[in-house]
Design an enzyme around this catalytic site. Structure first.
Site, PDB file in Angstrom:
ATOM      1  N   SER A 169       2.362 -14.694  34.074  1.00 24.06           N
ATOM      2  CA  SER A 169       3.282 -14.151  33.064  1.00 24.06           C
ATOM      3  C   SER A 169       3.760 -12.768  33.507  1.00 24.06           C
ATOM      4  O   SER A 169       3.441 -11.746  32.895  1.00 24.06           O
ATOM      5  CB  SER A 169       2.578 -14.085  31.711  1.00 24.06           C
ATOM      6  N   GLY A 171       6.635 -11.201  33.499  1.00 23.17           N
ATOM      7  CA  GLY A 171       7.460 -10.389  32.605  1.00 23.17           C
ATOM      8  C   GLY A 171       6.620  -9.621  31.603  1.00 23.17           C
ATOM      9  O   GLY A 171       6.851  -8.424  31.355  1.00 23.17           O
ATOM     10  N   ASP A 172       5.630 -10.285  31.021  1.00 20.14           N
ATOM     11  CA  ASP A 172       4.735  -9.607  30.075  1.00 20.14           C
ATOM     12  C   ASP A 172       3.949  -8.500  30.770  1.00 20.14           C
ATOM     13  O   ASP A 172       3.790  -7.402  30.225  1.00 20.14           O
ATOM     14  CB  ASP A 172       3.758 -10.620  29.470  1.00 20.14           C
ATOM     15  N   SER A 173       3.432  -8.796  31.967  1.00 25.20           N
ATOM     16  CA  SER A 173       2.614  -7.813  32.672  1.00 25.20           C
ATOM     17  C   SER A 173       3.434  -6.598  33.085  1.00 25.20           C
ATOM     18  O   SER A 173       2.963  -5.457  32.988  1.00 25.20           O
ATOM     19  CB  SER A 173       1.968  -8.456  33.905  1.00 25.20           C
ATOM     20  N   ALA A 176       3.935  -4.463  30.008  1.00 27.73           N
ATOM     21  CA  ALA A 176       2.716  -3.721  29.694  1.00 27.73           C
ATOM     22  C   ALA A 176       2.572  -2.511  30.601  1.00 27.73           C
ATOM     23  O   ALA A 176       2.218  -1.409  30.145  1.00 27.73           O
ATOM     24  CB  ALA A 176       1.500  -4.640  29.836  1.00 27.73           C
TER      25      ALA A 176
END
Length: 399
Positions: A169, A171-173, A176
């Site tokens: 994932s 994009g999420d990382s 963050a």
């Protein structure tokens, strides 16, 4: 349990995110010493507690990682009592992380302005798909949408197939990590101003930030970058090549001097002077032909012997690592890139360490993801709630 020597020791963080982007932000802060209090629904908890291709002993193998170094508090934010307790926790915090859809915090009376009015030093990291403003702000935004809008999905995969995903994932990382950067910058600014601020971290912008010259190249030349599989067009040789027994090796020899060393290692030193390969531009123009030539040579070698041969020649190369390779690798072991952590159910669990490495105040994995609500009484006692008061809230389903 390893002692907390992290640079963020003493920093109080409230995490109100779920899934990956918000919680990974909290994981990084916790890795480096922050006291991260994770607020979860007392009935179901973060969905990451159930995620995973397999569930050994009925538990997610994902949760011990993304929940590590955090204290879990069960709190129903849909109730007035739950929101009141959350406000008390936030009023004593340095940082709040939230990744609800924009507008949810305001609906609960916990928008940035309201929170900053009672805690002016508060830093609020707001993680969302499209940011807190603009016509897309209210849309639901998962990582895959951000990856697509930020340009990553279109250029990932084979040219004759639909866009592929990275396998994690990403994009999420990335979002963050951008939120963490924003938090640390805001902490530095707070030293001068005494005031906190809001960090608006959008998924699509976090992906866009790492897209190199994709937009600029189009703006100047009209070129739209497309999917190119395992290569970067015009950068050669830099690819994965076959070895004997079905194995593969990565070789990066696109610099002039490195390519000369590779040609020597191949027993073909004349390639470095060949007009087809002598310059960066020439190698890029003849990329497919050069890759086929290298692949024909590498396929006669067993992987370990070829790595040893190329390393001796000073040519960047390496195997394609899988989890078993990581656990057996001497470099991983020497740097403790993977650590073993005590777990109440699994006994021991291996996971990646805290990165990057700091010489004086290193990060550490002090404990794995906690049980749902494991620290509720402990944390609420710190804001003045008695055992009896917590028991009453528990009876009402608030905690």
């Amino acid at each position: 349990m390893e002692a907390n020597r992290g640079p963020l020791k003493g920093l109080k963080v409230v995490e109100m995110g779920t899934l990956i982007a918000g919680p990974f932000c909290g994981q990084i802060l916790g890795d480096f010493g922050a006291d991260v209090v994770k607020i979860e629904d007392p009935k179901s908890g973060d969905p990451m507690r159930q995620w995973g291709r397999s569930l050994p002993m009925g538990l997610s193998p994902w949760w011990p990682v993304i929940g590590r170094n955090k204290r879990s508090v069960g709190l129903d934010l849909r109730t007035p009592e739950g929101r009141e307790i959350a406000r008390k926790l936030i009023d004593q915090a340095d940082v709040l992380i939230e990744n609800f859809r924009p507008g949810a915090m305001e609906k609960w009376g916990m928008g940035y302005e309201a929170l900053a009015a009672s805690n002016p030093r508060l830093i609020v990291a707001r993680v969302s798909g499209f940011g807190q403003t603009g016509p897309y702000a209210g849309r639901a935004g998962y990582g895959l949408i951000g990856e697509a809008m930020g340009g990553l999905r279109h250029i990932t995969g084979e040219p004759d197939r639909p866009p592929a995903r990275a396998g994690i994932s990403i994009g999420d990382s990335l979002t963050a990590m951008h939120a963490v950067m924003g938090i640390t910058m805001a902490l530095h600014a707070r030293e001068r101003t005494g005031r906190g601020q809001m960090i608006d971290a959008a998924l699509y912008e976090s992906v866009l930030a790492v897209m190199e010259n994709l937009v600029t190249e189009y703006d100047l030349t009209g070129y739209v970058r497309e999917r190119s599989g395992s290569i970067l067009p015009g950068i050669a040789p830099s690819n994965v090549y076959p070895c004997a027994e079905g194995e593969m090796i990565l070789i990066g020899g696109n610099g002039d001097t490195v390519f000369a060393r590779l040609a020597e290692a191949m027993g073909r030193p004349e390639l470095a002077a060949d007009p087809r390969y002598a310059t960066h531009a020439a190698r890029g123009a003849n990329q497919q032909e050069l890759d086929e030539l290298i692949g024909a040579w590498s396929s006669d070698w067993k992987l370990p012997e070829l790595i040893e041969h190329l390393e001796a020649a000073g040519v960047p190369c390496g195997r394609v690592f899988r989890a078993p390779d990581m656990l057996e690798n001497e470099q991983y072991q020497a740097r403790q890139a993977i650590v073993e952590v005590d777990h109440p159910v699994f006994g021991k669990v291996k996971m990646q360490n805290a990165f990057p490495k700091l010489s004086e105040t290193p990060g550490a994995v002090r404990w794995p993801g906690p049980g749902l609500g494991e620290h509720t009484e402990e944390v609420l006692a710190e804001i003045g709630l008695s055992t009896e008061a917590v028991a009453g809230l528990r009876a009402k389903g608030v905690v």
